[in-house]
Design an enzyme around this catalytic site. Structure first.
Site, PDB file in Angstrom:
ATOM      1  N   ASP A  14      -1.689  10.392 -17.423  1.00 13.07           N
ATOM      2  CA  ASP A  14      -2.780   9.700 -16.710  1.00 13.07           C
ATOM      3  C   ASP A  14      -3.700  10.642 -15.946  1.00 13.07           C
ATOM      4  OD1 ASP A  14      -0.249   7.390 -16.293  1.00 13.07           O
ATOM      5  OD2 ASP A  14      -2.122   6.912 -17.321  1.00 13.07           O
ATOM      6  N   HIS A  57       6.990  12.121 -13.219  1.00 13.75           N
ATOM      7  CA  HIS A  57       7.438  11.234 -14.307  1.00 13.75           C
ATOM      8  C   HIS A  57       8.956  11.079 -14.224  1.00 13.75           C
ATOM      9  CE1 HIS A  57       7.915   9.535 -18.339  1.00 13.75           C
ATOM     10  NE2 HIS A  57       6.625   9.259 -18.254  1.00 13.75           N
TER      11      HIS A  57
HETATM   12  C1  SDX Z   1       3.366   6.209 -16.792  1.00 12.55           C
HETATM   13  O1  SDX Z   1       8.135   5.674 -18.044  1.00 12.55           O
HETATM   14  C2  SDX Z   1       7.134   6.074 -18.763  1.00 12.55           C
HETATM   15  O2  SDX Z   1       7.315   6.657 -19.819  1.00 12.55           O
HETATM   16  C3  SDX Z   1       5.763   5.721 -18.194  1.00 12.55           C
HETATM   17  C4  SDX Z   1       4.580   6.270 -18.960  1.00 12.55           C
HETATM   18  C5  SDX Z   1       4.441   5.642 -20.326  1.00 12.55           C
HETATM   19  O3  SDX Z   1       3.819   6.252 -21.206  1.00 12.55           O
HETATM   20  O4  SDX Z   1       4.847   4.459 -20.454  1.00 12.55           O
HETATM   21  O5  SDX Z   1       4.706   7.683 -19.124  1.00 12.55           O
HETATM   22  C6  SDX Z   1       3.270   5.984 -18.256  1.00 12.55           C
HETATM   23  O6  SDX Z   1       3.643   5.277 -16.084  1.00 12.55           O
HETATM   24  C7  SDX Z   1       3.178   7.604 -16.248  1.00 12.55           C
HETATM   25  C8  SDX Z   1       3.374   7.675 -14.700  1.00 12.55           C
HETATM   26  C9  SDX Z   1       2.100   7.146 -14.031  1.00 12.55           C
HETATM   27  N1  SDX Z   1       2.301   6.978 -12.594  1.00 12.55           N
HETATM   28  C10 SDX Z   1       1.802   7.852 -11.701  1.00 12.55           C
HETATM   29  O7  SDX Z   1       1.189   8.872 -12.003  1.00 12.55           O
HETATM   30  C11 SDX Z   1       2.033   7.450 -10.240  1.00 12.55           C
HETATM   31  C12 SDX Z   1       2.439   8.691  -9.409  1.00 12.55           C
HETATM   32  N2  SDX Z   1       3.753   9.100  -9.856  1.00 12.55           N
HETATM   33  C13 SDX Z   1       4.890   8.701  -9.028  1.00 12.55           C
HETATM   34  O8  SDX Z   1       4.743   7.462  -8.393  1.00 12.55           O
HETATM   35  C14 SDX Z   1       6.230   8.922  -9.727  1.00 12.55           C
HETATM   36  O9  SDX Z   1       6.233  10.224 -10.177  1.00 12.55           O
HETATM   37  C15 SDX Z   1       6.645   8.007 -10.860  1.00 12.55           C
HETATM   38  C16 SDX Z   1       6.571   6.581 -10.496  1.00 12.55           C
HETATM   39  C17 SDX Z   1       5.797   8.246 -12.067  1.00 12.55           C
HETATM   40  C18 SDX Z   1       8.085   8.377 -11.239  1.00 12.55           C
HETATM   41  O10 SDX Z   1       8.822   7.975 -10.168  1.00 12.55           O
HETATM   42  P1  SDX Z   1      10.410   8.270 -10.104  1.00 12.55           P
HETATM   43  O11 SDX Z   1      10.960   8.814 -11.336  1.00 12.55           O
HETATM   44  O12 SDX Z   1      11.019   7.043  -9.574  1.00 12.55           O
HETATM   45  O13 SDX Z   1      10.459   9.443  -9.149  1.00 12.55           O
HETATM   46  P2  SDX Z   1      10.654   9.220  -7.647  1.00 12.55           P
HETATM   47  O14 SDX Z   1       9.634   8.271  -7.131  1.00 12.55           O
HETATM   48  O15 SDX Z   1      12.092   8.914  -7.397  1.00 12.55           O
HETATM   49  O16 SDX Z   1      10.278  10.656  -7.121  1.00 12.55           O
HETATM   50  C19 SDX Z   1      11.269  11.644  -7.005  1.00 12.55           C
HETATM   51  C20 SDX Z   1      10.766  12.479  -5.824  1.00 12.55           C
HETATM   52  C21 SDX Z   1      10.527  11.635  -4.563  1.00 12.55           C
HETATM   53  O17 SDX Z   1      10.689  12.485  -3.437  1.00 12.55           O
HETATM   54  P3  SDX Z   1      12.119  12.427  -2.642  1.00 12.55           P
HETATM   55  O18 SDX Z   1      12.184  11.036  -2.009  1.00 12.55           O
HETATM   56  O19 SDX Z   1      13.199  12.653  -3.661  1.00 12.55           O
HETATM   57  O20 SDX Z   1      11.998  13.536  -1.613  1.00 12.55           O
HETATM   58  O21 SDX Z   1       9.494  13.055  -6.172  1.00 12.55           O
HETATM   59  C22 SDX Z   1       8.500  12.528  -5.291  1.00 12.55           C
HETATM   60  C23 SDX Z   1       9.063  11.277  -4.656  1.00 12.55           C
HETATM   61  O22 SDX Z   1       8.484  11.054  -3.379  1.00 12.55           O
HETATM   62  N3  SDX Z   1       7.336  12.218  -6.132  1.00 12.55           N
HETATM   63  C24 SDX Z   1       6.094  12.450  -5.765  1.00 12.55           C
HETATM   64  C25 SDX Z   1       5.312  12.043  -6.858  1.00 12.55           C
HETATM   65  N4  SDX Z   1       6.098  11.562  -7.826  1.00 12.55           N
HETATM   66  C26 SDX Z   1       7.361  11.656  -7.364  1.00 12.55           C
HETATM   67  N5  SDX Z   1       5.565  12.963  -4.631  1.00 12.55           N
HETATM   68  C27 SDX Z   1       4.206  13.071  -4.598  1.00 12.55           C
HETATM   69  N6  SDX Z   1       3.388  12.714  -5.613  1.00 12.55           N
HETATM   70  C28 SDX Z   1       3.899  12.197  -6.752  1.00 12.55           C
HETATM   71  N7  SDX Z   1       3.093  11.843  -7.756  1.00 12.55           N
END
Ligand code: SDX
Length: 391
Positions: free
Chosen positions: A326, A269
């Site tokens: 989720d 998140h």
């Molecule tokens: C919702 O914003 C909100 O409040 C949203 C929400 C709401 O109520 O409105 O809470 C609802 O959208 C919840 C999130 C649902 N999405 C997912 O579950 C999809 C999987 N999650 C990821 O795609 C990610 O965690 C996000 C999109 C939710 C957050 O992305 P960020 O903050 O942009 O984090 P990032 O992508 O920059 O990740 C930081 C690091 C990265 O690695 P590095 O490049 O720094 O080495 O963490 C890794 C990412 O690759 N990472 C993950 C991961 N989530 C982040 N690696 C593996 N699996 C994951 N799920």
């Protein structure tokens, strides 16, 4: 001349805003609506009452809540011409695409939005009442079933379930544990400060479009698999793990592979760097619902094993990756009988009062300006045009 322009701080609109609606603390895992912890609302409130709280800034008294219920019921029918609209969508259309189009279409059926407090309240109530009916309607039409109309004797959540699942041959039995699960699911999704879809509602609304168009933009943003589409992606991922032999470790390892775009849906998140407080509540609701319905869902066992592996994995620990709302919510929706392609619609129905509240907060701001984020320019320095013959 470094290729960047100096932005006057006053110009930089980062899209942030002042808001009194929802408070989040991502380090401590705190979520409050108008100051009330979401845990207390999930325990004691109804979705209708929470919607009133978000939109009006305080809990309603008995008279206000009764009137709100009456207004929702009075506005819960949908114009029959909208049914024709639905029926002409290709059968394979995703319900989120249909919902976004339908909400935008409401403006054509209810053109007089008005500007007075009373007229704005009617429009907000109309939206809350009709979108729930439209969601159930889209499901019935997709099944080729007769529509079921809302009933004044049922609560907001009971009505939705009845409109979705009641049929002439098999009347739907409204079970209190299912209603409770849906109530809590929607309360947990009701608002979440300036997330992608809410920011879209505010940004589109800042151009002074009508509320329906602004909400339609929010629905479109929520559709994304990185946002509201994650609950559907979680179930698809758990199903893949289940059908390919149940290797949870493989899914966790794949999520860490930088050469693979796969990210573990339901984990991570932007704000929460600890357990999403909503995930804790929905996980408990999930356990209680499946137990009371005597459902044994293999996907729940896989989800639990996945969570256990991921929470011990150094990569997930280093990146502060925890389950978000989720991760378990899809299993609750499966147990209720919601089809997977409607999971994000369920999220949208829950988030609707939050979007409305955030839009209203913007409209109440006397200094509300059109949203106009700036950029840091990284393109060419100034250069001259080259005639075609010289290229
Ligand atoms: C919702 O914003 C909100 O409040 C949203 C929400 C709401 O109520 O409105 O809470 C609802 O959208 C919840 C999130 C649902 N999405 C997912 O579950 C999809 C999987 N999650 C990821 O795609 C990610 O965690 C996000 C999109 C939710 C957050 O992305 P960020 O903050 O942009 O984090 P990032 O992508 O920059 O990740 C930081 C690091 C990265 O690695 P590095 O490049 O720094 O080495 O963490 C890794 C990412 O690759 N990472 C993950 C991961 N989530 C982040 N690696 C593996 N699996 C994951 N799920």
């Amino acid at each position: 001349e470094t290729g960047f322009i100096t932005l006057d701080p006053g110009y930089v609109n980062t899209g942030s805003c002042l808001s009194a609606i929802t408070f989040m603390d991502g380090e401590k895992g705190i979520l409050r609506y108008r100051g009330i912890p979401v845990e207390q609302l999930a325990e004691h409130s109804t979705f209708k009452e929470t919607a009133y709280l978000l939109i009006n800034g305080r809990l309603p008294n008995r008279t206000e809540l009764t009137q709100f219920s009456i207004n929702l019921n009075d506005n819960s029918l949908v114009h029959t011409d909208l049914k024709v609209f639905f029926q002409n969508f290709p059968r394979a259309s995703h319900p989120m695409g249909i919902l976004s189009a339908m909400v935008n279409a409401l403006r054509s059926f209810y053109p007089s939005l008005g500007t007075s407090e009373e007229e704005i309240n009617i429009t907000m109530t109309r939206l809350l009442a009709k979108v729930r009916t439209m969601a159930a309607m889209s499901y019935k039409i997709s099944r080729g079933h007769e529509l079921v109309l809302p009933r004044p004797d049922l609560t907001y959540c009971e009505n939705f379930l009845n409109m979705m699942f009641d049929t002439p041959v098999k009347p739907y039995e409204i079970k209190k544990e299912v209603v409770r699960a849906l109530r809590v699911f929607w309360i947990l999704h009701a608002d979440h400060e300036q997330n992608c879809s809410t920011s879209s509602v505010r940004m589109v609304g800042s151009a002074r479009v009508n509320l329906y168009a602004a909400i339609s933009a929010g629905i479109a943003a929520l559709w994304g698999p990185l946002h509201g589409g994650a609950n559907q992606a979680v179930i698809e991922m758990l199903t893949d793990v289940h059908t390919s032999g149940g290797n949870c470790r493989k899914a966790v390892e794949r999520a860490k592979d930088k050469n693979d775009p796969f990210r573990l849906p339901g984990f991570g998140h932007r704000v929460y760097k600890t357990y999403d407080p909503r995930a804790k509540i929905i996980k408990k609701i999930c356990d209680e619902l499946l137990e009371s319905m005597q459902i044994s869902d293999p996907l729940l066992d896989i989800a639990r094993e996945l969570e256990e592996i991921a929470l011990k994995d150094p990569y997930f620990i280093d990146h502060n990756l925890y389950p978000n709302v989720d991760f378990y919510s899809g299993i609750v929706l499966r147990a209720i009988g919601i089809p997977t392609n409607m999971f994000t619609v369920m999220f949208a129905l829950g988030r609707l009062p939050g979007w409305i509240a955030q839009w209203k907060e913007s409209t109440d701001d006397p200094h509300w300006k059109i949203s106009r984020p700036r950029q840091i320019y990284t393109g060419n320095q100034q250069c001259d045009y080259i005639p075609l013959h010289a290229r």
